[in-house]
Design a protein around this motif. Structure first.
Motif, short mmCIF file in Angstrom:
data_model
loop_
_atom_site.label_atom_id
_atom_site.label_comp_id
_atom_site.label_asym_id
_atom_site.label_seq_id
_atom_site.Cartn_x
_atom_site.Cartn_y
_atom_site.Cartn_z
N ILE A 14 1.09 -1.01 0.29
CA ILE A 14 -0.01 -0.17 0.07
C ILE A 14 0.65 1.38 -0.10
CG2 ILE A 14 -1.60 1.32 1.64
CD1 ILE A 14 -2.79 -1.12 0.10
N LEU A 15 0.45 2.43 -0.46
CA LEU A 15 1.53 3.49 -0.82
C LEU A 15 0.78 4.79 -0.30
CD1 LEU A 15 3.90 4.72 -2.22
CD2 LEU A 15 2.21 5.40 -3.50
N GLU A 16 1.23 5.54 0.90
CA GLU A 16 -0.04 6.06 1.32
C GLU A 16 0.70 7.52 1.02
OE1 GLU A 16 0.75 8.57 6.06
OE2 GLU A 16 1.70 6.61 5.70
N HIS A 17 -0.04 8.69 0.64
CA HIS A 17 0.02 9.91 -0.39
C HIS A 17 -0.63 11.14 0.53
CE1 HIS A 17 -1.45 13.14 -2.51
NE2 HIS A 17 -0.23 12.63 -3.36
N ALA A 18 0.13 11.76 0.34
CA ALA A 18 -0.21 13.18 1.62
C ALA A 18 0.56 13.60 1.20
CB ALA A 18 -0.12 13.25 3.20
N PRO A 67 7.46 25.91 -2.37
CA PRO A 67 8.67 25.37 -1.42
C PRO A 67 8.19 24.93 -0.19
CG PRO A 67 9.34 27.19 -2.67
CD PRO A 67 7.67 27.06 -2.92
N ASN A 68 7.02 25.24 -0.29
CA ASN A 68 6.62 24.69 1.66
C ASN A 68 5.54 23.56 1.43
OD1 ASN A 68 4.23 27.09 0.58
ND2 ASN A 68 3.77 26.24 2.24
N VAL A 69 5.10 23.02 0.28
CA VAL A 69 4.61 22.21 0.42
C VAL A 69 5.22 20.68 -0.58
CG1 VAL A 69 2.67 20.82 -1.41
CG2 VAL A 69 2.29 22.90 -0.57
N TYR A 70 5.19 19.54 0.59
CA TYR A 70 6.42 18.61 0.69
C TYR A 70 5.45 17.75 0.40
CZ TYR A 70 9.33 21.09 3.30
OH TYR A 70 10.18 21.99 3.41
N LEU A 71 5.82 16.03 -0.64
CA LEU A 71 5.58 15.05 -0.86
C LEU A 71 5.45 14.07 -0.08
CD1 LEU A 71 3.15 13.72 -2.38
CD2 LEU A 71 4.99 13.60 -4.66
N LEU A 72 4.44 13.70 0.61
CA LEU A 72 5.14 12.12 1.24
C LEU A 72 4.32 11.29 1.56
CD1 LEU A 72 6.12 11.16 3.72
CD2 LEU A 72 4.20 11.59 5.22
N LEU A 73 5.77 10.27 0.70
CA LEU A 73 5.10 8.90 0.22
C LEU A 73 5.25 7.57 1.08
CD1 LEU A 73 5.49 9.00 -3.93
CD2 LEU A 73 3.56 9.07 -2.41
N VAL A 74 4.51 7.08 2.03
CA VAL A 74 5.05 5.99 2.84
C VAL A 74 4.27 3.61 2.35
CG1 VAL A 74 4.74 5.12 5.30
CG2 VAL A 74 5.30 7.81 4.46
N GLU A 75 5.09 3.54 2.02
CA GLU A 75 5.13 2.26 1.93
C GLU A 75 4.80 1.34 2.91
OE1 GLU A 75 7.49 0.79 -1.25
OE2 GLU A 75 7.38 2.16 -2.23
N TRP A 76 3.67 0.55 3.29
CA TRP A 76 3.33 0.13 3.57
C TRP A 76 2.56 -1.96 3.73
CZ3 TRP A 76 3.79 1.59 8.57
CH2 TRP A 76 3.67 2.79 9.01
N GLU A 77 2.67 -2.56 4.37
CA GLU A 77 2.65 -4.16 3.80
C GLU A 77 1.22 -4.45 3.36
OE1 GLU A 77 5.12 -6.35 2.91
OE2 GLU A 77 6.64 -5.57 3.63
#
Length: 100
Positions: free
Chosen positions: A2-6, A47-57
């Motif tokens: 699973i890929l979490e996106h924020a 530049p104050n916006v970040y893309l966070l991607l987290v991979e979960w099992e």
């Protein structure tokens, strides 16, 4: 997997403080069962916006395991006060994992 996106919109004058706090928060999430990897990228146009991607099992590793853990409160205390507005978090399932 699973890929979490924020998309994390950080108050512009607190960008450096956010990056420092994120460095302290990363070991919290990376220690959680089901965590695979994390990528944090900073926007060029905003530049104050970040893309966070987290991979979960599994989805539940994030929604149940991490978010209902005591360590999640530490994560929140370190990071949640930087966001304006608060991010929408979404989860994605890769169509073809061999292509990733």
């Amino acid at each position: 997997m699973i890929l979490e996106h924020a998309l994390l919109s950080v108050t512009p004058e607190r960008v450096a403080e956010f990056e420092s706090a994120f460095g302290r928060a990363e070991p919290i999430i990376s220690s959680m069962p089901g965590f695979r990897r994390l990528h944090l990228s900073r926007g060029h146009e905003r530049p104050n916006v970040y893309l966070l991607l987290v991979e979960w099992e599994e989805l539940e590793d994030h929604t149940e395991g991490f978010r209902r853990s005591a360590r999640y409160q530490e994560w929140k205390d370190l990071l949640h006060h930087f966001y304006e507005p608060f991010p929408v978090v979404e989860h994605f399932t890769p169509i073809d994992e061999s292509a990733l």
